[in-house]
Motif scaffolding. Structure first.
Motif, mmCIF file in Angstrom:
data_model
loop_
_atom_site.group_PDB
_atom_site.id
_atom_site.type_symbol
_atom_site.label_atom_id
_atom_site.label_comp_id
_atom_site.label_asym_id
_atom_site.label_seq_id
_atom_site.Cartn_x
_atom_site.Cartn_y
_atom_site.Cartn_z
ATOM 1 N N GLY A 1 81.303 70.864 55.884
ATOM 2 C CA GLY A 1 82.194 71.982 55.584
ATOM 3 C C GLY A 1 83.534 71.904 56.272
ATOM 4 N N ILE A 2 83.590 71.248 57.428
ATOM 5 C CA ILE A 2 84.855 71.146 58.163
ATOM 6 C C ILE A 2 85.357 69.705 58.171
ATOM 7 N N VAL A 3 84.651 68.831 58.876
ATOM 8 C CA VAL A 3 85.115 67.446 59.028
ATOM 9 C C VAL A 3 85.094 66.717 57.688
ATOM 10 N N GLY B 1 89.519 65.757 46.260
ATOM 11 C CA GLY B 1 88.624 65.785 47.409
ATOM 12 C C GLY B 1 88.197 67.195 47.776
ATOM 13 N N LEU B 2 89.157 68.135 47.713
ATOM 14 C CA LEU B 2 88.830 69.526 48.037
ATOM 15 C C LEU B 2 87.912 70.153 47.005
ATOM 16 N N SER B 3 88.228 69.977 45.727
ATOM 17 C CA SER B 3 87.465 70.655 44.675
ATOM 18 C C SER B 3 86.074 70.042 44.503
ATOM 19 N N ALA B 4 86.000 68.716 44.387
ATOM 20 C CA ALA B 4 84.700 68.065 44.248
ATOM 21 C C ALA B 4 83.878 68.227 45.526
ATOM 22 N N GLY B 5 84.548 68.160 46.678
ATOM 23 C CA GLY B 5 83.858 68.355 47.942
ATOM 24 C C GLY B 5 83.320 69.762 48.095
ATOM 25 N N SER B 6 84.037 70.749 47.590
ATOM 26 C CA SER B 6 83.576 72.136 47.663
ATOM 27 C C SER B 6 82.310 72.338 46.844
ATOM 28 N N LEU B 7 82.229 71.692 45.692
ATOM 29 C CA LEU B 7 81.013 71.787 44.875
ATOM 30 C C LEU B 7 79.836 71.106 45.572
ATOM 31 N N PRO C 1 79.025 82.842 53.153
ATOM 32 C CA PRO C 1 80.358 83.009 52.549
ATOM 33 C C PRO C 1 80.823 81.803 51.752
ATOM 34 N N LEU C 2 80.410 80.599 52.153
ATOM 35 C CA LEU C 2 80.854 79.392 51.450
ATOM 36 C C LEU C 2 80.225 79.300 50.061
ATOM 37 N N ILE C 3 78.943 79.641 49.972
ATOM 38 C CA ILE C 3 78.272 79.626 48.672
ATOM 39 C C ILE C 3 78.825 80.733 47.777
#
Length: 315
Positions: free
Chosen positions: A112-114, A127-133, A172-174
């Motif tokens: 979630g961070i590193v 990276g942000l969008s695919a990583g968030s999923l 909150p992340l989900i």
């Protein structure tokens, strides 16, 4: 491109992330920030700024690219495989009272961070969008598998599935992932001032979170680290990332997909693992040592891993 230029490009991705971790370590030693600041800032990141970052990255994403079912499925299978492999290894190498802590420290990464920071630095919006999923998948798995292995080796503990499901549902992340999906799928626009204000707020996330990670590192506790902590750290930062990344390449992943998987596999142990161990009355010193060692190791192992993958032409 020669080897020196390739290595310099790799450092351009990894150094900004780990530099902020060491900035946090320095600020704590200078007493410019204290434990109260770290506690408050970490809560702000987890409850507000990181969910905002994930939400905004997803509503700007092209789901036809970011929503990669095969990538998410492989990541889930690989995470389960890492869990089972580290548990099997621990049965023969680690004392029963420390096995649960070893396993959690060896497979539970700070994606979630590193991981997200590295993905953003290397692949930008993708990276942000695919990583968030991927985060939505891994948060559920990390919590469920950690509860199972910790309860298995902790006397008097049981796997409370109702509490676990409640904890996951309130994460909150989900919530941010599911909240963003309708906006992305239906192309619902938000006012530009909302996007701009949200970007200002979300931009606090990665530097603040990385500084907090650095401020929580304890060099003195690392001096007292046990063989179990070192073994779990090597498993987390070397063995499992290598095995998982090679497996991903063998099944056909390459380029951005393989790079994203590696960055998540190679993330150091999540700070949440300490919280779970403390909650069940386990060996918190061991959990803290694993987090500290893997975080410091990551600056070397992630850099060398990205460099090797680029040198091989896999990413």
């Amino acid at each position: 491109m020669n080897l020196l230029e390739l290595f310099a490009r790799t450092l351009d991705v990894t150094l900004p992330v780990f530099a902020m971790v060491f900035v946090g370590l320095g600020l704590k030693r200078l007493k410019w920030i204290d434990s109260a600041f770290v506690s408050t800032a970490s809560a702000l990141v987890f409850k507000a700024t990181l969910p905002t970052l994930i939400f905004l990255s997803l509503i700007k994403a092209d789901l036809s690219v970011a929503l990669d079912v095969s990538l998410m499925l492989f990541f889930a299978v690989a995470t389960l495989g890492q869990f089972l492999f580290s548990w099997g290894w621990a049965r023969y190498r680690v004392a029963p009272q420390d096995r649960g802590i070893y396993v959690q420290g060896a497979f539970r990464g700070n994606c979630g961070i590193v991981g997200l920071a590295l993905a953003a630095g290397m692949y930008g919006n993708y990276g942000l969008s695919a990583g968030s999923l991927l985060l939505g998948v891994v948060i559920v798995m990390y919590n469920a598998l950690s509860v199972i292995v910790l309860a298995f080796y902790q006397p008097g503990q049981s796997t409370d599935w109702r509490s676990l499901l409640k904890h996951v549902a309130k994460n909150p992340l989900i919530i941010s992932v599911f909240a963003a999906l309708p906006f992305t799928a239906l192309s619902i626009p938000l006012p530009s001032w909302v996007i701009t204000s949200g970007n200002y707020f979300a931009s606090l996330t990665l530097p603040l979170a990385l500084i907090c990670i650095g401020a929580t590192l304890s060099v003195s506790s690392m001096r007292d680290s046990s063989q179990v902590a070192l073994g779990a750290s090597l498993m987390k930062m070397v063995t499992l990332p290598v095995l998982s990344t090679v497996a991903a390449w063998l099944v056909g992943f390459s380029g951005e997909q393989l790079g994203l998987l590696f960055l998540f596999f190679a993330s150091p142990t999540a700070a949440a693992s300490f919280v779970m161990v403390k909650a069940i009355g386990g060996n918190v010193a061991l959990a803290a040592n694993i987090i500290a060692i893997t975080t410091l190791m990551a600056s070397v192992t992630v850099t060398l891993g990205v460099f090797a993958l680029r040198l091989l032409g896999w990413i």
